[in-house]
Design a protein around this motif. Structure first.
Motif, PDB file in Angstrom:
ATOM      1  N   ASP A  29      42.599  40.580  29.104  1.00  0.00           N
ATOM      2  CA  ASP A  29      42.438  39.176  28.722  1.00  0.00           C
ATOM      3  C   ASP A  29      42.071  38.316  29.933  1.00  0.00           C
ATOM      4  O   ASP A  29      40.973  37.760  30.016  1.00  0.00           O
ATOM      5  CB  ASP A  29      43.726  38.675  28.072  1.00  0.00           C
ATOM      6  CG  ASP A  29      43.601  37.235  27.587  1.00  0.00           C
ATOM      7  OD1 ASP A  29      42.471  36.782  27.361  1.00  0.00           O
ATOM      8  OD2 ASP A  29      44.643  36.567  27.443  1.00  0.00           O
ATOM      9  N   GLU A  30      42.980  38.211  30.908  1.00  0.00           N
ATOM     10  CA  GLU A  30      42.730  37.392  32.095  1.00  0.00           C
ATOM     11  C   GLU A  30      43.103  38.163  33.364  1.00  0.00           C
ATOM     12  O   GLU A  30      43.988  39.015  33.344  1.00  0.00           O
ATOM     13  CB  GLU A  30      43.546  36.093  32.029  1.00  0.00           C
ATOM     14  CG  GLU A  30      43.130  35.167  30.894  1.00  0.00           C
ATOM     15  CD  GLU A  30      43.953  33.896  30.863  1.00  0.00           C
ATOM     16  OE1 GLU A  30      43.367  32.795  30.875  1.00  0.00           O
ATOM     17  OE2 GLU A  30      45.202  34.010  30.846  1.00  0.00           O
ATOM     18  N   ILE A  31      42.407  37.797  34.454  1.00  0.00           N
ATOM     19  CA  ILE A  31      42.650  38.446  35.743  1.00  0.00           C
ATOM     20  C   ILE A  31      42.849  37.353  36.794  1.00  0.00           C
ATOM     21  O   ILE A  31      42.047  36.420  36.889  1.00  0.00           O
ATOM     22  CB  ILE A  31      41.460  39.341  36.150  1.00  0.00           C
ATOM     23  CG1 ILE A  31      41.128  40.344  35.027  1.00  0.00           C
ATOM     24  CG2 ILE A  31      41.746  40.089  37.453  1.00  0.00           C
ATOM     25  CD1 ILE A  31      39.841  41.099  35.244  1.00  0.00           C
ATOM     26  N   PHE A  32      43.900  37.507  37.590  1.00  0.00           N
ATOM     27  CA  PHE A  32      44.197  36.525  38.630  1.00  0.00           C
ATOM     28  C   PHE A  32      44.370  37.236  39.966  1.00  0.00           C
ATOM     29  O   PHE A  32      44.853  38.371  40.030  1.00  0.00           O
ATOM     30  CB  PHE A  32      45.498  35.766  38.311  1.00  0.00           C
ATOM     31  CG  PHE A  32      45.531  35.141  36.948  1.00  0.00           C
ATOM     32  CD1 PHE A  32      45.044  33.850  36.754  1.00  0.00           C
ATOM     33  CD2 PHE A  32      46.045  35.829  35.851  1.00  0.00           C
ATOM     34  CE1 PHE A  32      45.084  33.256  35.496  1.00  0.00           C
ATOM     35  CE2 PHE A  32      46.093  35.242  34.593  1.00  0.00           C
ATOM     36  CZ  PHE A  32      45.611  33.961  34.416  1.00  0.00           C
ATOM     37  N   THR A  33      43.953  36.542  41.027  1.00  0.00           N
ATOM     38  CA  THR A  33      44.276  37.061  42.368  1.00  0.00           C
ATOM     39  C   THR A  33      45.761  36.836  42.609  1.00  0.00           C
ATOM     40  O   THR A  33      46.364  35.883  42.113  1.00  0.00           O
ATOM     41  CB  THR A  33      43.450  36.338  43.441  1.00  0.00           C
ATOM     42  OG1 THR A  33      43.691  34.924  43.350  1.00  0.00           O
ATOM     43  CG2 THR A  33      41.960  36.618  43.265  1.00  0.00           C
ATOM     44  N   TYR A  34      46.337  37.755  43.402  1.00  0.00           N
ATOM     45  CA  TYR A  34      47.780  37.688  43.629  1.00  0.00           C
ATOM     46  C   TYR A  34      48.054  38.014  45.095  1.00  0.00           C
ATOM     47  O   TYR A  34      47.157  38.410  45.842  1.00  0.00           O
ATOM     48  CB  TYR A  34      48.486  38.685  42.692  1.00  0.00           C
ATOM     49  CG  TYR A  34      49.942  38.414  42.452  1.00  0.00           C
ATOM     50  CD1 TYR A  34      50.355  37.315  41.699  1.00  0.00           C
ATOM     51  CD2 TYR A  34      50.914  39.261  42.967  1.00  0.00           C
ATOM     52  CE1 TYR A  34      51.695  37.064  41.459  1.00  0.00           C
ATOM     53  CE2 TYR A  34      52.265  39.021  42.734  1.00  0.00           C
ATOM     54  CZ  TYR A  34      52.651  37.916  41.984  1.00  0.00           C
ATOM     55  OH  TYR A  34      53.986  37.663  41.767  1.00  0.00           O
ATOM     56  N   SER A  35      49.272  37.825  45.505  1.00  0.00           N
ATOM     57  CA  SER A  35      49.640  38.031  46.910  1.00  0.00           C
ATOM     58  C   SER A  35      49.401  39.463  47.370  1.00  0.00           C
ATOM     59  O   SER A  35      49.384  40.404  46.563  1.00  0.00           O
ATOM     60  CB  SER A  35      51.119  37.672  47.120  1.00  0.00           C
ATOM     61  OG  SER A  35      51.938  38.534  46.347  1.00  0.00           O
ATOM     62  N   ASN A  36      49.189  39.606  48.703  1.00  0.00           N
ATOM     63  CA  ASN A  36      48.951  40.928  49.325  1.00  0.00           C
ATOM     64  C   ASN A  36      47.727  41.637  48.745  1.00  0.00           C
ATOM     65  O   ASN A  36      47.717  42.856  48.571  1.00  0.00           O
ATOM     66  CB  ASN A  36      50.185  41.822  49.175  1.00  0.00           C
ATOM     67  CG  ASN A  36      51.367  41.283  49.949  1.00  0.00           C
ATOM     68  OD1 ASN A  36      51.213  40.686  51.024  1.00  0.00           O
ATOM     69  ND2 ASN A  36      52.561  41.466  49.406  1.00  0.00           N
ATOM     70  N   SER A  37      46.705  40.847  48.430  1.00  0.00           N
ATOM     71  CA  SER A  37      45.419  41.380  47.946  1.00  0.00           C
ATOM     72  C   SER A  37      45.537  42.132  46.622  1.00  0.00           C
ATOM     73  O   SER A  37      44.693  42.962  46.287  1.00  0.00           O
ATOM     74  CB  SER A  37      44.792  42.301  49.002  1.00  0.00           C
ATOM     75  OG  SER A  37      44.578  41.598  50.209  1.00  0.00           O
ATOM     76  N   ARG A  38      46.575  41.842  45.871  1.00  0.00           N
ATOM     77  CA  ARG A  38      46.744  42.462  44.566  1.00  0.00           C
ATOM     78  C   ARG A  38      46.105  41.607  43.461  1.00  0.00           C
ATOM     79  O   ARG A  38      45.639  40.504  43.710  1.00  0.00           O
ATOM     80  CB  ARG A  38      48.234  42.672  44.266  1.00  0.00           C
ATOM     81  CG  ARG A  38      48.912  43.670  45.204  1.00  0.00           C
ATOM     82  CD  ARG A  38      50.399  43.784  44.906  1.00  0.00           C
ATOM     83  NE  ARG A  38      51.094  42.534  45.228  1.00  0.00           N
ATOM     84  CZ  ARG A  38      52.392  42.320  44.967  1.00  0.00           C
ATOM     85  NH1 ARG A  38      53.110  43.263  44.368  1.00  0.00           N
ATOM     86  NH2 ARG A  38      52.954  41.165  45.279  1.00  0.00           N
ATOM     87  N   LEU A  39      46.108  42.154  42.251  1.00  0.00           N
ATOM     88  CA  LEU A  39      45.632  41.422  41.086  1.00  0.00           C
ATOM     89  C   LEU A  39      46.740  41.358  40.048  1.00  0.00           C
ATOM     90  O   LEU A  39      47.551  42.279  39.921  1.00  0.00           O
ATOM     91  CB  LEU A  39      44.406  42.103  40.468  1.00  0.00           C
ATOM     92  CG  LEU A  39      43.108  42.114  41.275  1.00  0.00           C
ATOM     93  CD1 LEU A  39      42.024  42.877  40.519  1.00  0.00           C
ATOM     94  CD2 LEU A  39      42.635  40.702  41.594  1.00  0.00           C
ATOM     95  N   LYS A  40      46.722  40.291  39.298  1.00  0.00           N
ATOM     96  CA  LYS A  40      47.646  40.128  38.186  1.00  0.00           C
ATOM     97  C   LYS A  40      46.810  39.950  36.930  1.00  0.00           C
ATOM     98  O   LYS A  40      45.871  39.163  36.911  1.00  0.00           O
ATOM     99  CB  LYS A  40      48.541  38.905  38.414  1.00  0.00           C
ATOM    100  CG  LYS A  40      49.551  38.660  37.308  1.00  0.00           C
ATOM    101  CD  LYS A  40      50.417  37.444  37.645  1.00  0.00           C
ATOM    102  CE  LYS A  40      51.392  37.132  36.536  1.00  0.00           C
ATOM    103  NZ  LYS A  40      52.250  35.954  36.865  1.00  0.00           N
ATOM    104  N   ILE A  41      47.123  40.709  35.886  1.00  0.00           N
ATOM    105  CA  ILE A  41      46.320  40.615  34.674  1.00  0.00           C
ATOM    106  C   ILE A  41      47.205  40.419  33.450  1.00  0.00           C
ATOM    107  O   ILE A  41      48.405  40.724  33.463  1.00  0.00           O
ATOM    108  CB  ILE A  41      45.426  41.864  34.468  1.00  0.00           C
ATOM    109  CG1 ILE A  41      46.274  43.064  34.037  1.00  0.00           C
ATOM    110  CG2 ILE A  41      44.635  42.189  35.701  1.00  0.00           C
ATOM    111  CD1 ILE A  41      45.435  44.237  33.588  1.00  0.00           C
ATOM    112  N   THR A  42      46.603  39.882  32.414  1.00  0.00           N
ATOM    113  CA  THR A  42      47.273  39.792  31.118  1.00  0.00           C
ATOM    114  C   THR A  42      46.465  40.590  30.104  1.00  0.00           C
ATOM    115  O   THR A  42      45.227  40.638  30.174  1.00  0.00           O
ATOM    116  CB  THR A  42      47.392  38.329  30.635  1.00  0.00           C
ATOM    117  OG1 THR A  42      46.084  37.758  30.507  1.00  0.00           O
ATOM    118  CG2 THR A  42      48.213  37.505  31.615  1.00  0.00           C
TER     119      THR A  42
END
Length: 250
Positions: free
Chosen positions: A212-225
């Protein structure tokens, strides 16, 4: 299969054809060549045979002249009344060397040797072909699930994602329905087309359509829904970020 007989004595050629029939009942046997000239012309005109029976002394000379004029890889069984040519014969793809009059037992041995060589050659070619050609991998197209007292078959294109919870693997459809499947997430991953499903982390294996959605996250990670997923903190590690982006961009 095509067998060519080079023999300048018609009775000998006819007898050989008769002896060969039980061993090669479906073969096309060509037995009307009796000179070096006619044989060379034939070999330069037609596809080479699978097996060649060749007398050594022909009407117009020694049959070894044929092999000097035409490049042949066809196995050869020589038939001759003379034994002094044996060494020379085995220098030109000879399978065997039979003395006239041909003993049926000697012919049986020669034919067995030829068939054995062909079998080995066929196996080797098959193995080489198998190694060189990429195998067409097949993937699961549906999953069998149990729902109460019912058993259902869920097509893969209806699956949003798989996830693991307390050592149980669940399948969730695009409609948000959940089913338990009797295998691990690792096993499931091996059964799916990697172009369509991606192992996000230890817990989730998602389809392309489920993202659904992708976000940048801390320590060069990604957060997705994921669609219809209650977990809003699905993270992709830094090590898998580039692989995940490549999967999305294929």
């Amino acid at each position: 299969m095509r067998i060519l007989i080079i023999e300048d004595e018609n009775p000998a050629a006819n007898r050989l054809i008769k002896l060969l029939k039980p061993y090669f009942p479906d073969a096309e046997i060509i037995g009307n060549l009796d000179t070096i000239t006619s044989t060379v012309d034939w070999l330069e005109t037609y596809p080479h045979p699978d097996l060649l029976f060749c007398d050594i002394q022909l009407a117009d000379g020694n049959s070894f002249e044929i092999f000097k004029k035409v490049k042949l890889s066809t196995p050869v069984i020589f038939t001759t009344a003379y034994d002094q040519y044996a060494i020379q014969a085995f220098q030109v793809n000879a399978v065997d060397y039979l003395l006239k009059p041909i003993d049926p037992k000697d012919l049986e041995r020669a034919v067995a040797k030829f068939k054995s060589q062909q079998l080995k050659s066929g196996i080797d070619l098959g193995m080489i072909k198998e190694l060189l050609e990429p195998k067409a991998q097949t993937f699961k197209s549906r999953f069998l699930v149990k729902y109460g007292e019912k058993i259902q078959s869920i097509p893969v294109d209806q699956i949003s994602f798989f996830y693991s919870e307390e050592r149980i693997t669940f399948l969730q459809t695009h409609e948000g329905k959940k089913y338990v499947i009797d295998q691990t997430l690792e096993q499931t991953e091996q059964q799916l087309d990697p172009k369509e499903f991606f192992r996000i982390n230890r817990k989730y294996l998602c389809s392309l359509a489920s993202v659904d959605e992708i976000f940048t996250y801390s320590n060069s990670r990604l957060k997705i829904t994921l669609n219809h997923c209650e977990d809003k903190d699905i993270l992709i590690s830094r090590e898998k970020v580039q692989e995940f982006k490549s999967w999305l961009d294929q």
